[in-house]
Design a protein around this motif. Structure first.
Motif, PDB file in Angstrom:
ATOM      1  N   GLU A 156       0.885 -35.779  12.182  1.00 33.71           N
ATOM      2  CA  GLU A 156      -0.450 -36.241  11.820  1.00 33.71           C
ATOM      3  C   GLU A 156      -0.422 -37.730  11.481  1.00 33.71           C
ATOM      4  OE1 GLU A 156      -3.520 -34.750  11.851  1.00 33.71           O
ATOM      5  OE2 GLU A 156      -2.416 -33.302  13.039  1.00 33.71           O
ATOM      6  N   ASN A 157       0.698 -38.158  10.891  1.00 36.85           N
ATOM      7  CA  ASN A 157       0.833 -39.566  10.530  1.00 36.85           C
ATOM      8  C   ASN A 157       1.883 -40.238  11.406  1.00 36.85           C
ATOM      9  OD1 ASN A 157      -0.978 -39.438   8.244  1.00 36.85           O
ATOM     10  ND2 ASN A 157       0.622 -38.187   7.284  1.00 36.85           N
ATOM     11  N   PRO A 158       1.450 -41.002  12.410  1.00 34.60           N
ATOM     12  CA  PRO A 158       2.423 -41.625  13.311  1.00 34.60           C
ATOM     13  C   PRO A 158       3.331 -42.575  12.546  1.00 34.60           C
ATOM     14  CG  PRO A 158       0.219 -42.523  13.650  1.00 34.60           C
ATOM     15  CD  PRO A 158       0.073 -41.379  12.717  1.00 34.60           C
ATOM     16  N   PRO A 159       4.594 -42.657  12.919  1.00 33.82           N
ATOM     17  CA  PRO A 159       5.490 -43.594  12.238  1.00 33.82           C
ATOM     18  C   PRO A 159       4.984 -45.022  12.396  1.00 33.82           C
ATOM     19  CG  PRO A 159       6.526 -42.622  14.204  1.00 33.82           C
ATOM     20  CD  PRO A 159       5.243 -41.913  13.997  1.00 33.82           C
ATOM     21  N   GLY A 208      -0.072 -48.791  17.673  1.00 33.48           N
ATOM     22  CA  GLY A 208      -0.958 -47.905  16.939  1.00 33.48           C
ATOM     23  C   GLY A 208      -1.229 -46.602  17.658  1.00 33.48           C
ATOM     24  N   ARG A 209      -2.230 -45.871  17.131  1.00 30.30           N
ATOM     25  CA  ARG A 209      -2.500 -44.515  17.605  1.00 30.30           C
ATOM     26  C   ARG A 209      -2.883 -44.480  19.087  1.00 30.30           C
ATOM     27  NH1 ARG A 209      -3.530 -39.452  16.921  1.00 30.30           N
ATOM     28  NH2 ARG A 209      -5.317 -38.593  18.025  1.00 30.30           N
ATOM     29  N   SER A 210      -3.698 -45.419  19.513  1.00 28.91           N
ATOM     30  CA  SER A 210      -4.158 -45.421  20.906  1.00 28.91           C
ATOM     31  C   SER A 210      -2.983 -45.573  21.873  1.00 28.91           C
ATOM     32  CB  SER A 210      -5.169 -46.557  21.093  1.00 28.91           C
ATOM     33  OG  SER A 210      -5.507 -46.680  22.445  1.00 28.91           O
ATOM     34  N   ALA A 211      -2.058 -46.482  21.526  1.00 32.62           N
ATOM     35  CA  ALA A 211      -0.885 -46.686  22.382  1.00 32.62           C
ATOM     36  C   ALA A 211       0.018 -45.458  22.376  1.00 32.62           C
ATOM     37  CB  ALA A 211      -0.106 -47.913  21.920  1.00 32.62           C
ATOM     38  N   ARG A 212       0.080 -44.801  21.202  1.00 31.40           N
ATOM     39  CA  ARG A 212       0.927 -43.610  21.108  1.00 31.40           C
ATOM     40  C   ARG A 212       0.349 -42.462  21.940  1.00 31.40           C
ATOM     41  NH1 ARG A 212       0.645 -39.630  17.254  1.00 31.40           N
ATOM     42  NH2 ARG A 212      -0.808 -40.905  16.053  1.00 31.40           N
ATOM     43  N   VAL A 213      -0.973 -42.296  21.874  1.00 32.11           N
ATOM     44  CA  VAL A 213      -1.623 -41.253  22.680  1.00 32.11           C
ATOM     45  C   VAL A 213      -1.381 -41.532  24.167  1.00 32.11           C
ATOM     46  CG1 VAL A 213      -3.877 -40.374  23.436  1.00 32.11           C
ATOM     47  CG2 VAL A 213      -3.383 -40.609  20.988  1.00 32.11           C
ATOM     48  N   ARG A 214      -1.505 -42.790  24.545  1.00 26.95           N
ATOM     49  CA  ARG A 214      -1.285 -43.135  25.945  1.00 26.95           C
ATOM     50  C   ARG A 214       0.154 -42.811  26.365  1.00 26.95           C
ATOM     51  NH1 ARG A 214      -0.532 -48.886  29.061  1.00 26.95           N
ATOM     52  NH2 ARG A 214      -0.853 -48.053  31.150  1.00 26.95           N
TER      53      ARG A 214
END
Lengths: 208, 208
Positions: free
Chosen positions: B3-6, B12-18
Motif C-alpha cells: 500500500e505504501n510504495p518504498p 512515484g506511484r504513477s511510474a511504479r504502476v507503469r
C-alpha cells in the motif's frame, strides 16, 4: 453473380469463387482497413454465401492469407537486360514503385500490414517472400553465369539484399524511403556479392 | 502490492504502476501470446485496478505500445572498441543474440510481433527503431571521426544497414538466420559506407 459460370473461366466454380473473394477482400481491406474488415462485407461484395466463406477461409485472417497466396502465385516480370547491375537496380525499383505509387500502392501495403496481424497471415507472408525471392533469384543466377558475380554466389541472398532495405522501412521502421533508397539497396547488394559475402557455404546447396 | 510504495522507487506511484503494468504485459504476452492477452490478466498480475488500466492505456494494444516505449527508453550498451568494423560486428551480434536466445529471446520477439498487430503498436515500433538507430549511430559517427569511414557518412544509415537484415528475416520473411547473418550484415554495411552509399545528400543535415 451468374448461376452458370462461363466455360472459358479456368479452374471452374471453386477457382471463380476464390478469385471473387480475393478481389473483394483486397477492395474491402483497401477501403475499410483491417480493423473494420468483415467477412460479411467481403461476401456481399463478392456475391458469395457467408457459410461458404467461413467453411473455406475460417474468417478474415484466412482470407487475407489466401489473398497473399494468390498474389505470390502470380507471375512477376523479372528484369533481363543482360547486366546484373541494371537488373538488380530495376528489381529494387519495381518493389519501390509498387509500394509507393500513390494510387496502386495502397492495396499491397494494406495487404502486407494485414498479414502481420495474425499467425495465419504471417505464415502466408513468409511463403510470399520465399516465392518472390525464388522468382527473382534468376536475375542474380544469370549474373553468376555471365561472370558478373562470383561463382558460388547464392542468388537468393543477392535479391533479398537488394530489396530488404525497402521492406524494412515500409513495414518495420516506418522510415521514409525514396528512389535513392532503391538505388542504394541494389548497389549495396552488388558490393556484398562481389566481396563474396553471399557465397553459399561449403556443402550447402545454392538456393533459387 | 504494498500500500505504501518504498520511497526509494523513483518517479512515484504513477511510474511504479507503469513499471508493474509493463512487466505484467511482457510476462502475459510471453506466456499467453497476443491472441490470448487480456487487460484483466495483466491487471491481476500487476495488482492494478482495471479502471486505472483502461483509463491510462485504453486496452491491450496501448499496453503493448507502452511496453515498447519503455524498452526504447532503456539505455543500450553500445560497443566502443576503437574500431568501427568490430563495433558494427558487435552491434549486429547484440541484435542477433537478443532475439535468438532460446530463453531471453521469447519476450522481445513476442513484443515486436504484438506491436505489428495494431496501429498504436506500429507507431510505437517506429519510435522504438528511431530510438535504437539514434542510440547506436555513435558507433558509426566515431568511425567517421577516426577516419575509418568517409567524411559526411550518415551514421544512422550505417547502423540501420548493419541490423536491418536481422529484423527483416525475424519479423517479415521468417527466413532462418545465424551468427553468419550478423557478420555479413555488418560487413555489407561497411562496404556500402566505404563506397559512399551512405553519404548524406548535399544540403541534408546528417542525422544521429
Amino acid at each position: 453473380m451468374p448461376e452458370n459460370p462461363p466455360a472459358a473461366r479456368p479452374g471452374g466454380r471453386s477457382a471463380r469463387v476464390r478469385a471473387d473473394m480475393v478481389a473483394a477482400t483486397l477492395a474491402e481491406l483497401t477501403e475499410q482497413g483491417y480493423d473494420r474488415l468483415t467477412v460479411d462485407a467481403i461476401c456481399t461484395r463478392a456475391g458469395v454465401h457467408k457459410a461458404t466463406a467461413y467453411r473455406r477461409w475460417g474468417g478474415v485472417d484466412g482470407l487475407i492469407a489466401d489473398a497473399l497466396a494468390s498474389s505470390a502465385d502470380q507471375p512477376w516480370p523479372v528484369p533481363d537486360t543482360g547486366d546484373v547491375d541494371e537488373d538488380l537496380r530495376q528489381l529494387a525499383h519495381q518493389v519501390y514503385a509498387v509500394f509507393t505509387d500513390a494510387e496502386l500502392g495502397a492495396t499491397p501495403i494494406a495487404l502486407i500490414n494485414a498479414a502481420l496481424r495474425s499467425d495465419a497471415g504471417a505464415a502466408a507472408l513468409h511463403a510470399f517472400f520465399a516465392a518472390r525471392h525464388g522468382q527473382a533469384a534468376v536475375v542474380a543466377a544469370r549474373g553468376v553465369e555471365r561472370g558478373q558475380l562470383p561463382p558460388g554466389t547464392d542468388p537468393v541472398e543477392v535479391v533479398r539484399a537488394a530489396t530488404a532495405p525497402l521492406y524494412h522501412r515500409l513495414f518495420l521502421t516506418g522510415e521514409p524511403l525514396d528512389a535513392r533508397t532503391a538505388d542504394h539497396a541494389a548497389a549495396a547488394a552488388l558490393l556484398a556479392a562481389r566481396a563474396g559475402l553471399f557465397e553459399a557455404r561449403p556443402g550447402t546447396p545454392v538456393t533459387g
